[in-house]
Motif scaffolding. Structure first.
Motif, mmCIF file in Angstrom:
data_model
loop_
_atom_site.group_PDB
_atom_site.id
_atom_site.type_symbol
_atom_site.label_atom_id
_atom_site.label_comp_id
_atom_site.label_asym_id
_atom_site.label_seq_id
_atom_site.Cartn_x
_atom_site.Cartn_y
_atom_site.Cartn_z
ATOM 1 N N LEU A 1 66.909 -2.011 49.398
ATOM 2 C CA LEU A 1 66.811 -2.101 47.672
ATOM 3 C C LEU A 1 67.673 -3.531 47.418
ATOM 4 N N SER A 2 68.514 -3.761 47.893
ATOM 5 C CA SER A 2 69.331 -5.197 47.116
ATOM 6 C C SER A 2 68.278 -6.718 46.572
ATOM 7 N N ASN A 3 67.440 -6.304 47.560
ATOM 8 C CA ASN A 3 67.226 -7.722 47.373
ATOM 9 C C ASN A 3 66.080 -7.954 45.844
ATOM 10 N N ARG A 4 66.182 -8.918 45.494
ATOM 11 C CA ARG A 4 65.515 -9.329 44.297
ATOM 12 C C ARG A 4 63.798 -9.227 44.132
ATOM 13 N N LYS A 5 63.669 -8.467 42.981
ATOM 14 C CA LYS A 5 62.294 -8.016 42.744
ATOM 15 C C LYS A 5 61.484 -9.125 42.242
ATOM 16 N N LEU A 6 60.270 -8.881 42.686
ATOM 17 C CA LEU A 6 59.230 -10.592 42.026
ATOM 18 C C LEU A 6 58.960 -9.952 40.875
ATOM 19 N N LYS A 7 58.841 -10.958 40.103
ATOM 20 C CA LYS A 7 58.399 -11.673 38.600
ATOM 21 C C LYS A 7 57.357 -11.421 38.720
ATOM 22 N N LEU A 8 56.083 -10.679 38.774
ATOM 23 C CA LEU A 8 54.400 -11.543 38.386
ATOM 24 C C LEU A 8 53.960 -11.508 37.089
ATOM 25 N N GLU A 9 53.241 -12.309 37.009
ATOM 26 C CA GLU A 9 52.133 -12.513 36.102
ATOM 27 C C GLU A 9 51.366 -11.645 35.998
ATOM 28 N N GLN A 10 50.929 -11.157 35.411
ATOM 29 C CA GLN A 10 49.812 -9.941 35.061
ATOM 30 C C GLN A 10 48.347 -10.287 35.523
ATOM 31 N N ALA A 11 47.652 -11.865 35.704
ATOM 32 C CA ALA A 11 47.307 -12.064 36.380
ATOM 33 C C ALA A 11 47.234 -11.762 37.930
ATOM 34 N N GLU A 12 48.459 -12.420 38.048
ATOM 35 C CA GLU A 12 48.358 -12.129 39.758
ATOM 36 C C GLU A 12 48.221 -10.738 40.184
ATOM 37 N N PHE A 13 49.581 -9.898 39.339
ATOM 38 C CA PHE A 13 48.941 -8.483 39.893
ATOM 39 C C PHE A 13 47.781 -7.609 39.716
ATOM 40 N N GLU A 14 46.634 -8.226 39.255
ATOM 41 C CA GLU A 14 45.427 -7.615 39.354
ATOM 42 C C GLU A 14 44.834 -8.394 40.756
ATOM 43 N N ALA A 15 44.883 -9.602 40.542
ATOM 44 C CA ALA A 15 44.607 -9.765 41.729
ATOM 45 C C ALA A 15 44.866 -9.336 42.852
ATOM 46 N N ILE A 16 46.052 -9.098 42.787
ATOM 47 C CA ILE A 16 46.914 -7.998 44.327
ATOM 48 C C ILE A 16 45.319 -6.608 44.286
ATOM 49 N N LEU B 1 54.486 1.999 49.268
ATOM 50 C CA LEU B 1 54.382 1.174 50.589
ATOM 51 C C LEU B 1 54.769 0.015 49.955
ATOM 52 N N ILE B 2 55.633 -0.661 51.319
ATOM 53 C CA ILE B 2 55.532 -2.105 50.745
ATOM 54 C C ILE B 2 55.423 -3.477 52.027
ATOM 55 N N PRO B 3 54.331 -4.129 51.893
ATOM 56 C CA PRO B 3 54.325 -5.111 53.036
ATOM 57 C C PRO B 3 54.891 -6.031 53.505
ATOM 58 N N ILE B 4 55.926 -5.708 54.949
ATOM 59 C CA ILE B 4 57.114 -6.178 55.591
ATOM 60 C C ILE B 4 56.538 -7.202 56.278
ATOM 61 N N ASN B 5 57.393 -7.919 56.331
ATOM 62 C CA ASN B 5 57.375 -9.098 57.364
ATOM 63 C C ASN B 5 58.486 -9.100 58.809
ATOM 64 N N LYS B 6 60.062 -8.734 57.888
ATOM 65 C CA LYS B 6 60.841 -8.423 58.914
ATOM 66 C C LYS B 6 61.763 -7.156 58.048
ATOM 67 N N GLU B 7 62.934 -6.666 58.662
ATOM 68 C CA GLU B 7 63.550 -5.537 58.627
ATOM 69 C C GLU B 7 64.057 -5.854 56.958
ATOM 70 N N SER B 8 64.625 -7.131 57.384
ATOM 71 C CA SER B 8 65.424 -6.570 55.447
ATOM 72 C C SER B 8 63.955 -7.603 54.564
ATOM 73 N N ASP B 9 63.020 -6.904 54.609
ATOM 74 C CA ASP B 9 62.120 -7.026 53.618
ATOM 75 C C ASP B 9 62.333 -5.636 52.825
ATOM 76 N N MET B 10 62.711 -4.583 53.399
ATOM 77 C CA MET B 10 62.486 -3.450 52.480
ATOM 78 C C MET B 10 64.373 -3.094 52.633
#
Ligand code: AMP
Length: 130
Positions: free
Chosen positions: A107-122, A96-105
């Motif tokens: 697979l070649s898009n660069r993946k996000l690097k999030l800190e643990q605190a950000e994962f926890e907050a989300i 399940l992926i929040p998107i705003n435009k078609e290209s957000d889906m």
């Protein structure tokens, strides 16, 4: 041997859990395409999603809908995109992926690097909206 996702659902491997019931489990993807990218799995260990029996597949999708509605509230987006691949982990799962435009889906898009605190907050924000 149990799949990595079975071990996550059993709490043997840590995850950023967003929802759970007796049959299904949802947690944040560790290499997210967007903030709030969530995986929804059946606890039953089946590799290919279309090998699930009809009732479980239907229930999995209803559970995923509940999670998607919570993601919509927790993460600003136009809608939640749905994707099934299963090329990496042999345990059925829905992305399940929040998107705003078609290209957000893409697979070649660069993946996000999030800190643990950000994962926890989300994860917390999604849980608060379930
Ligand atoms: P696929 O099997 O092709 O649908 O991809 C598997 C997905 O699972 C990828 O998006 C990975 O980032 C994600 N993933 C793999 N291991 C973990 C983990 N331990 N915790 C959260 N997400 C994971």
């Amino acid at each position: 041997m149990a799949s990595i996702f079975s071990r996550i659902a059993a709490g043997e491997i840590p995850s950023y859990k967003v929802a759970e019931n007796d049959k299904f489990f949802a947690f944040l993807d560790i290499n997210p395409m967007a903030k709030g990218h969530t995986l929804v799995i059946p606890k039953q260990e089946v590799d290919y999603i279309y090998d699930l029996d009809d009732a479980t597949l239907a229930e999995l999708n209803v559970f995923a809908k509940k999670v998607a509605k919570a993601i919509e509230k927790a993460v600003p987006c136009k809608r939640v995109g749905v994707m099934v691949l299963g090329m990496e982990v042999p345990h059925a799962h829905i992305h399940l992926i929040p998107i705003n435009k078609e290209s957000d889906m893409l697979l070649s898009n660069r993946k996000l690097k999030l800190e643990q605190a950000e994962f926890e907050a989300i994860a917390q924000k999604i849980r608060d909206n379930i």
